[in-house]
Design a protein around this motif. Structure first.
Motif, PDB file in Angstrom:
ATOM      1  N   GLU A   1      38.003  42.420  53.627  1.00  0.00           N
ATOM      2  CA  GLU A   1      38.449  43.041  52.307  1.00  0.00           C
ATOM      3  C   GLU A   1      39.909  43.417  52.184  1.00  0.00           C
ATOM      4  OE1 GLU A   1      35.324  44.852  49.624  1.00  0.00           O
ATOM      5  OE2 GLU A   1      34.917  42.665  48.854  1.00  0.00           O
ATOM      6  N   LEU A   2      40.585  43.298  51.281  1.00  0.00           N
ATOM      7  CA  LEU A   2      41.886  44.010  51.330  1.00  0.00           C
ATOM      8  C   LEU A   2      42.750  45.246  50.336  1.00  0.00           C
ATOM      9  CD1 LEU A   2      45.388  44.163  51.812  1.00  0.00           C
ATOM     10  CD2 LEU A   2      45.492  42.264  50.763  1.00  0.00           C
ATOM     11  N   THR A   3      43.200  46.005  50.277  1.00  0.00           N
ATOM     12  CA  THR A   3      43.258  46.697  48.924  1.00  0.00           C
ATOM     13  C   THR A   3      44.346  47.165  48.992  1.00  0.00           C
ATOM     14  OG1 THR A   3      42.544  48.719  47.212  1.00  0.00           O
ATOM     15  CG2 THR A   3      42.535  48.822  49.635  1.00  0.00           C
ATOM     16  N   GLN A   4      45.274  47.633  48.452  1.00  0.00           N
ATOM     17  CA  GLN A   4      46.809  47.825  48.484  1.00  0.00           C
ATOM     18  C   GLN A   4      46.991  49.010  47.162  1.00  0.00           C
ATOM     19  OE1 GLN A   4      49.619  44.916  48.092  1.00  0.00           O
ATOM     20  NE2 GLN A   4      47.936  43.588  47.597  1.00  0.00           N
ATOM     21  N   ARG A   5      47.846  50.183  47.505  1.00  0.00           N
ATOM     22  CA  ARG A   5      48.254  50.756  46.810  1.00  0.00           C
ATOM     23  C   ARG A   5      50.070  51.134  46.526  1.00  0.00           C
ATOM     24  NH1 ARG A   5      46.301  54.529  51.863  1.00  0.00           N
ATOM     25  NH2 ARG A   5      46.450  52.620  52.251  1.00  0.00           N
ATOM     26  N   MET A   6      50.217  52.420  45.956  1.00  0.00           N
ATOM     27  CA  MET A   6      51.382  52.157  45.670  1.00  0.00           C
ATOM     28  C   MET A   6      52.069  53.354  46.135  1.00  0.00           C
ATOM     29  SD  MET A   6      52.859  49.341  43.904  1.00  0.00           S
ATOM     30  CE  MET A   6      52.459  48.292  42.396  1.00  0.00           C
ATOM     31  N   SER A   7      51.635  54.215  46.548  1.00  0.00           N
ATOM     32  CA  SER A   7      52.104  54.793  47.418  1.00  0.00           C
ATOM     33  C   SER A   7      50.993  55.263  48.213  1.00  0.00           C
ATOM     34  CB  SER A   7      52.040  56.351  46.931  1.00  0.00           C
ATOM     35  OG  SER A   7      51.195  57.175  45.939  1.00  0.00           O
TER      36      SER A   7
ATOM     37  N   ALA B   1      45.859  55.425  44.050  1.00  0.00           N
ATOM     38  CA  ALA B   1      44.710  54.972  44.272  1.00  0.00           C
ATOM     39  C   ALA B   1      44.726  53.197  44.581  1.00  0.00           C
ATOM     40  CB  ALA B   1      44.382  54.733  42.137  1.00  0.00           C
ATOM     41  N   GLU B   2      43.625  52.771  44.624  1.00  0.00           N
ATOM     42  CA  GLU B   2      43.291  52.044  45.628  1.00  0.00           C
ATOM     43  C   GLU B   2      43.125  50.437  44.425  1.00  0.00           C
ATOM     44  OE1 GLU B   2      40.235  51.230  47.465  1.00  0.00           O
ATOM     45  OE2 GLU B   2      40.911  52.857  49.193  1.00  0.00           O
ATOM     46  N   LEU B   3      44.635  49.192  44.164  1.00  0.00           N
ATOM     47  CA  LEU B   3      44.383  48.476  43.649  1.00  0.00           C
ATOM     48  C   LEU B   3      43.823  47.686  43.314  1.00  0.00           C
ATOM     49  CD1 LEU B   3      48.640  48.553  43.578  1.00  0.00           C
ATOM     50  CD2 LEU B   3      46.762  49.983  42.270  1.00  0.00           C
ATOM     51  N   GLY B   4      42.858  47.556  43.539  1.00  0.00           N
ATOM     52  CA  GLY B   4      41.543  46.137  43.291  1.00  0.00           C
ATOM     53  C   GLY B   4      40.994  45.763  44.671  1.00  0.00           C
ATOM     54  N   LYS B   5      40.274  44.586  44.782  1.00  0.00           N
ATOM     55  CA  LYS B   5      40.132  44.578  46.536  1.00  0.00           C
ATOM     56  C   LYS B   5      40.116  42.841  45.884  1.00  0.00           C
ATOM     57  CE  LYS B   5      37.186  48.041  47.731  1.00  0.00           C
ATOM     58  NZ  LYS B   5      35.670  48.291  49.429  1.00  0.00           N
TER      59      LYS B   5
END
Length: 768
Positions: A593-599, A603-607
């Motif tokens: 599963e992949l999650t991302q962040r803006m910094s 916070a994690e932006l969903g998976k």
């Protein structure tokens, strides 16, 4: 069965599988009904709406970044502003601010895919899901092309299409249209702003074209909302002036289309007025020479309601800045000197023209705040008092508004304070209004935190209480990303994982190209891999970044690896994970599963699943079929006239099964990963024979099977029901029919509380 040596899965195939299963298990139970988008129903929760200008990040506003916004106090945050041309093409007002600058975000570089305010406010919302984010389009200086797109169907369609793309790329929750003002001609004020467009092409037809534009936006928002599975909101910024409202806004039609309207109940008086007065008063004071003009919150609200506005969609304004006159007569009042008194033009603007206005907090500069208007941020009121120590603060209890006046110099400043915004917030509650807006966040004053929140927090607590604001569900769109897993044996054994970003750049417009790039770049990725019993994974090379194990997952965080912090459109990234085993099987990697962040601290932006999930590419040499399922059974009492629920015992194999194929009367009707399936859409009183076979990852189907024969129940006949009587409290969607006063009507769009046949251009169409 041979072991699979390589597995590849695309997120696209996984998503299609998930959507298919969801549709059959949930939507199938409601027959042929479909999901219809509509304007958001009015919530009992009042709105605390804030504007955030893109210039807030620069020195003039003290580098006020999105991370410093008191987001926990807000329900809506407006990013101001987005510009456009007469053909409906979008334009940045400040590209560096929107998508270029790091804006204080940890681990963000200039020009990065996660740079700029548009990304930072997504990060802010992820940490504060109580707050929706939206784009404010136009504004005072960028409303010059509204008339052109309003009257031209081609330009309008292009504009609407571009706005839909923009909010999808930036994952926003609402659109705020700020047309200042329809049907009102104004020359550009280049002394105040060298980029001011004015509204030289405004015309009477703007009034209807405004409604047409809003309806086109409403329709597009509803349609896209269905596609991305979220409910978008549409708001507008409206003037407080009754004259401007009467000439340019069809109030009843507008309020029927939008979710709420932000009334700019500020700037109602200022340096353009020959006498002192309040610029954002709650009530009109009959002592005001311009009282009959209705320049107060209450007078504007009463006017809007008289024109058909729904009270709970009216959101009234508070100003976080002052307006001021440089020399005002004291008058005869000893308790309220200087109030509603004549002013003298004894000051000059940057172009040396005479003005009533007092000096601003910031120096005058032609083309950049060149009008002397006594504008001081609320946070700087104490500095203003220090600069002019003879100023005394007074309170007008009729208007519920404060002001500063000096009998010595004649200076007069009208502004907002805790007492006045408290009165406004209570007024909102007492009159069942929709909430409050504020202009603007960077001008608020710090309290016990580093955030500028004094007035913001006051309004929130009066309207919504001291507790936390209820969170919203944040919907994230998955990217077209896939992972490939292969074994390696070099200084031990493990797995080589390659991440492929399959997104492709399509946009050419500057705004859409930049926001598409940001949306479709994998940013500060973190991967979750379920832990296999007995196996421990660690970093196999530096490119794996920080690898840890917790809560049943091995996590791979690439935030510390410069090359891995962003995976742009079309790019790949490969890293290795080392196993503690002596030999590895890629089937041990069940899914990724992949999650991302803006910094880095965001916070994690969903998976999203990018590997596994049951959709695999098998090894062609794998030819051994799994064993058959057993004990296929169903409870006859649960068989209905249109559905048959099936369940069976799982198959076993040396490696395992990939799933099961379900056949009805010899024809395959479903492929499932579990051990149950409900067949729907059947014919009543009909015999069916079901067969279930297991299959492996190579697609080989078991030779043996489990079989069951059933007969559906007799159909229950329900007489058709005609249109129901119209109910003022009920929500109706497009094409819903009702009866009213002996006539049948059909809804043209989402509506609630609108009487059928009451208005020619309303939401109801006469059917018979």
């Amino acid at each position: 069965m041979k072991k699979v040596t390589k597995r590849v899965v695309s997120v696209v195939s996984v998503l299609l599988l998930v959507v298919s299963l969801f549709a059959s298990s949930v939507l199938g139970s409601v027959g042929n009904s479909s999901v219809k988008a509509k304007a958001a129903t009015t919530s009992s929760q009042l709105r605390n709406v804030m504007y955030y200008g893109d210039w807030s990040i620069w020195g003039g506003e003290g580098q006020f970044y999105p991370k410093d916004i008191p987001a926990e106090q807000l329900t809506h945050l407006n990013f101001a502003f987005l510009d456009f041309d007469s053909n409906g093409n979008l334009k940045f007002t400040d590209k560096d601010a929107a998508v270029g600058a790091p804006v204080g975000q940890d681990g963000v570089q200039w020009g990065g895919a996660n740079a700029g305010i548009l990304n930072a406010i997504q990060d802010l919302r992820a940490k504060n899901p109580n707050m929706k984010i939206g784009i404010s389009i136009g504004g005072w200086s960028k409303s010059g092309d509204f008339s052109a797109i309003g009257e031209n169907a081609t330009a309008r369609a292009n504009f609407v299409s571009n706005v839909m793309k923009f909010i999808k790329y930036t994952n926003m929750d609402f659109v705020d249209l700020d047309w200042e003002y329809p049907a009102s001609v104004r020359a550009a004020d280049l002394v105040d702003n060298k980029n001011d467009e004015g509204t030289p092409n405004a015309k009477p037809a703007d009034k209807q074209n405004y409604i047409t534009l809003l309806q086109d936006l409403r329709t597009a928002l509803d349609k896209q909302g269905v596609d991305v599975k979220k409910k978008y909101e549409l708001s507008v910024a409206l003037p407080a002036s009754q004259g401007l409202l009467a000439s340019g806004v069809d109030v009843a039609k507008l309020f029927n289309v939008v979710d709420f309207a932000n009334i700019m109940t500020y700037d109602m008086n200022g340096a353009w007025t020959p006498n002192s007065a309040h610029h954002t008063a709650l009530y009109g004071n009959p002592a005001d020479p311009n009282y009959s003009s209705g320049f107060s919150v209450d007078q504007t609200v009463q006017y809007l309601k008289s024109q058909g506005a729904a009270s709970d969609k009216i959101v009234v304004g508070a100003a976080f800045y002052s307006r001021g006159w440089n020399k005002v007569e004291a008058g005869t009042s000893t308790t309220q000197p200087g109030l509603f008194q004549p002013a003298t033009k004894n000051n000059k603007d940057a172009d040396q023209s005479a003005t009533y206005g007092a000096p601003n907090e910031k120096p005058l500069a032609t083309g950049d705040g060149g009008r002397a208007g006594g504008v001081w941020a609320y946070k700087s009121i104490d500095a203003l008092k220090a600069k002019s120590p003879t100023l005394v603060e007074y309170w007008d209890d009729v208007a519920k508004a404060p002001y500063l006046y000096s009998k010595t110099t004649g200076e007069f400043y009208t502004f907002e304070n805790v007492r006045s915004v408290t009165a406004k917030a209570q007024y909102v509650k007492d009159n069942n209004l929709g909430g409050m807006i504020s202009w603007m966040q960077s001008q608020d004053k710090t309290t016990t935190s580093t955030k500028r929140d004094e007035l913001t927090k006051t309004m929130k607590q009066v309207m919504l209480g001291a507790g936390a604001i209820a969170p919203n569900t944040i919907v994230y769109s998955n990217l077209n990303v896939e992972a490939t897993v292969a074994p390696y044996s070099e200084n031990g054994v493990g797995y080589e994982i390659t991440i492929k970003n399959k997104e492709v750049a399509n946009e050419t417009n500057e705004v859409l190209k930049a926001t598409e790039f940001a949306a479709e770049t994998v940013k500060l990725p973190k991967f979750y891999i379920p832990v296999k019993a007995g196996e421990t994974l660690t970093a196999g090379d530096y490119k794996a970044g920080t690898v840890a194990t917790a809560n049943g997952f091995t996590t791979v965080d690439l935030a510390s690896v410069y090359d891995g912090q962003e995976i742009p459109q079309g790019a790949t990234y490969t890293f290795r994970l080392k196993s503690n085993l002596t030999s590895v099987n890629v089937n041990n990697i069940a899914n990724i599963e992949l999650t991302q962040r803006m910094s880095k601290t965001g916070a994690e932006l969903g998976k999203q699943v990018i590997f596994g999930g049951g959709a695999v590419v098998p090894d062609p040499s794998d030819t051994v079929a799994p064993t058959a399922p057993t004990n296929l059974a169903t409870a006859t009492a649960n068989v209905t006239d249109v559905a048959v629920p099936l369940s069976w015992t799982a198959s076993t194999d040396n490696v395992g099964v990939a799933g099961y194929k379900v056949y009805r009367n010899g024809t395959e009707v479903a492929t499932v990963s579990g051990t149950s399936y409900t067949d729907t859409g059947l014919t009543a009183s009909t015999a069916y024979t079901y067969t279930v076979k297991a299959y492996d990852v190579a697609g080989n189907v078991s030779s043996s099977s489990a079989t069951l024969s059933v007969t559906t129940k007799a159909a229950t006949v329900t007489p058709p029901v005609g249109p129901g009587a119209w109910d003022a409290t009920k929500i109706y969607n497009q094409n819903d029919q009702v009866t009213y006063n002996g006539h049948t009507y059909k809804a043209k769009w989402w509506t609630q509380g609108n009487v059928p046949g009451a208005e020619q251009w309303g939401p109801w169409e006469l059917v018979s």
